[in-house]
Scaffold this motif. Structure first.
Motif, short mmCIF file in Angstrom:
data_model
loop_
_atom_site.label_atom_id
_atom_site.label_comp_id
_atom_site.label_asym_id
_atom_site.label_seq_id
_atom_site.Cartn_x
_atom_site.Cartn_y
_atom_site.Cartn_z
N GLY A 1 -0.37 8.23 -5.23
CA GLY A 1 -1.62 8.97 -5.12
C GLY A 1 -1.42 10.34 -4.52
O GLY A 1 -2.05 11.32 -4.95
N ALA A 2 -0.52 10.45 -3.52
CA ALA A 2 -0.25 11.76 -2.91
C ALA A 2 0.45 12.69 -3.88
O ALA A 2 0.23 13.91 -3.86
CB ALA A 2 0.60 11.56 -1.65
N ILE B 1 5.78 14.53 1.24
CA ILE B 1 5.49 13.11 1.43
C ILE B 1 6.62 12.44 2.20
O ILE B 1 6.38 11.67 3.14
CB ILE B 1 5.28 12.43 0.07
CG1 ILE B 1 4.01 12.96 -0.59
CG2 ILE B 1 5.21 10.91 0.23
CD1 ILE B 1 3.85 12.51 -2.03
N ILE C 1 1.59 2.79 -3.45
CA ILE C 1 0.34 3.26 -4.04
C ILE C 1 -0.08 4.59 -3.41
O ILE C 1 -0.51 5.53 -4.10
CB ILE C 1 -0.76 2.20 -3.87
CG1 ILE C 1 -0.36 0.90 -4.57
CG2 ILE C 1 -2.09 2.71 -4.40
CD1 ILE C 1 -1.34 -0.24 -4.36
N ILE C 2 0.07 4.69 -2.09
CA ILE C 2 -0.29 5.93 -1.40
C ILE C 2 0.64 7.07 -1.81
O ILE C 2 0.20 8.21 -2.00
CB ILE C 2 -0.25 5.71 0.12
CG1 ILE C 2 -1.33 4.70 0.53
CG2 ILE C 2 -0.44 7.02 0.87
CD1 ILE C 2 -1.29 4.32 1.99
N ILE C 3 1.93 6.76 -1.98
CA ILE C 3 2.89 7.80 -2.37
C ILE C 3 2.55 8.35 -3.76
O ILE C 3 2.54 9.57 -3.98
CB ILE C 3 4.32 7.23 -2.34
CG1 ILE C 3 4.74 6.96 -0.90
CG2 ILE C 3 5.30 8.19 -3.00
CD1 ILE C 3 6.09 6.29 -0.78
N ALA D 1 0.82 -1.22 0.00
CA ALA D 1 0.00 0.00 0.00
C ALA D 1 0.85 1.27 0.00
O ALA D 1 0.41 2.30 -0.53
CB ALA D 1 -0.93 0.01 1.21
N ALA D 2 2.06 1.21 0.58
CA ALA D 2 2.89 2.41 0.70
C ALA D 2 3.20 3.05 -0.65
O ALA D 2 2.99 4.27 -0.83
CB ALA D 2 4.17 2.09 1.47
#
Length: 211
Positions: free
Chosen positions: A28-29, A58, A24-26, A21-22
């Motif tokens: 997305g951010a 980030i 993907i979140i990065i 998930a990390a």
């Protein structure tokens, strides 16, 4: 005949979903901003500036989050309380007071490192003071540390509000912006030092737990 020891039924959650998930979140951010969603154009000066600004924020958030998570684990293990966190022993209040003093006295304008250095020093001093109070009359107990931390935290929080009320409008904004969790990067060297400290601290913590 001694009864067999009960096995722990606590479930250990796997770490691989977080590792997936990390990134993907990065990503997305990097694509989310106040002007809308979408990846900025790397070929334009404005797009490169926006990407660099988002990436620094980030990275700062990841480092600070990892440090806070490690601090929370340490507090919970030492105090044997799953709800324990740095505010319980007054560390966060002491660090906030030190940062507010650095801003109020004008040190933040002259030296970039003054605010985090003052926050770190006052946090350590607060923790030592809480331990000294909690260990009076014998060894330090968990309840003594908790009660001392709550009292010291309340006093320091009031002192922090006093400094905020005495500060100028610009100083008040700077103090509140820092306390609320400003992720604006002020120094590349400061970010690298924070990264090194967090990595070393978490490594030592992991080795101590396994030993």
């Amino acid at each position: 005949m001694n009864p067999e020891p009960k096995q722990s039924t606590r479930r250990r959650w796997p770490i691989w979903p977080l590792l997936i998930a990390a990134p993907i979140i990065i990503v997305g951010a990097l694509m989310m901003g106040s002007a809308g969603s979408g990846m900025p154009d790397w070929n334009t000066p404005l797009g490169r500036a926006v990407l660099e600004l988002r990436w620094h924020r980030i990275l700062t958030g990841l480092i600070v989050g990892a440090g806070l998570a490690g601090a929370g684990v340490i507090m919970q293990a030492l105090l044997r309380n799953p709800l324990a966190e740095p505010y319980v022993l007054g560390v966060s209040s002491g660090a906030g007071l030190g940062a507010a003093l650095a801003v109020y006295l004008g040190w933040s304008v002259a030296h970039t490192w003054s605010v985090p250095a003052a926050a770190f020093i006052t946090g350590i001093v607060t923790l030592a003071f809480v331990y000294a109070i909690g260990s009076r009359g014998g060894g330090a107990s968990i309840y003594g540390l908790l009660l001392s931390g709550i009292v010291v935290s309340a006093v320091l929080a009031n002192l922090l509000m006093l400094i905020v009320s005495l500060s100028s409008m610009r100083g008040m904004h700077s103090i509140m912006w820092w306390i609320l969790g400003n992720l604006q990067l002020s120094s590349q060297s400061l970010l690298m030092v924070g990264l090194i400290l967090v990595v070393v601290s978490l490594t030592i913590l992991t080795l101590a737990v396994r030993s």
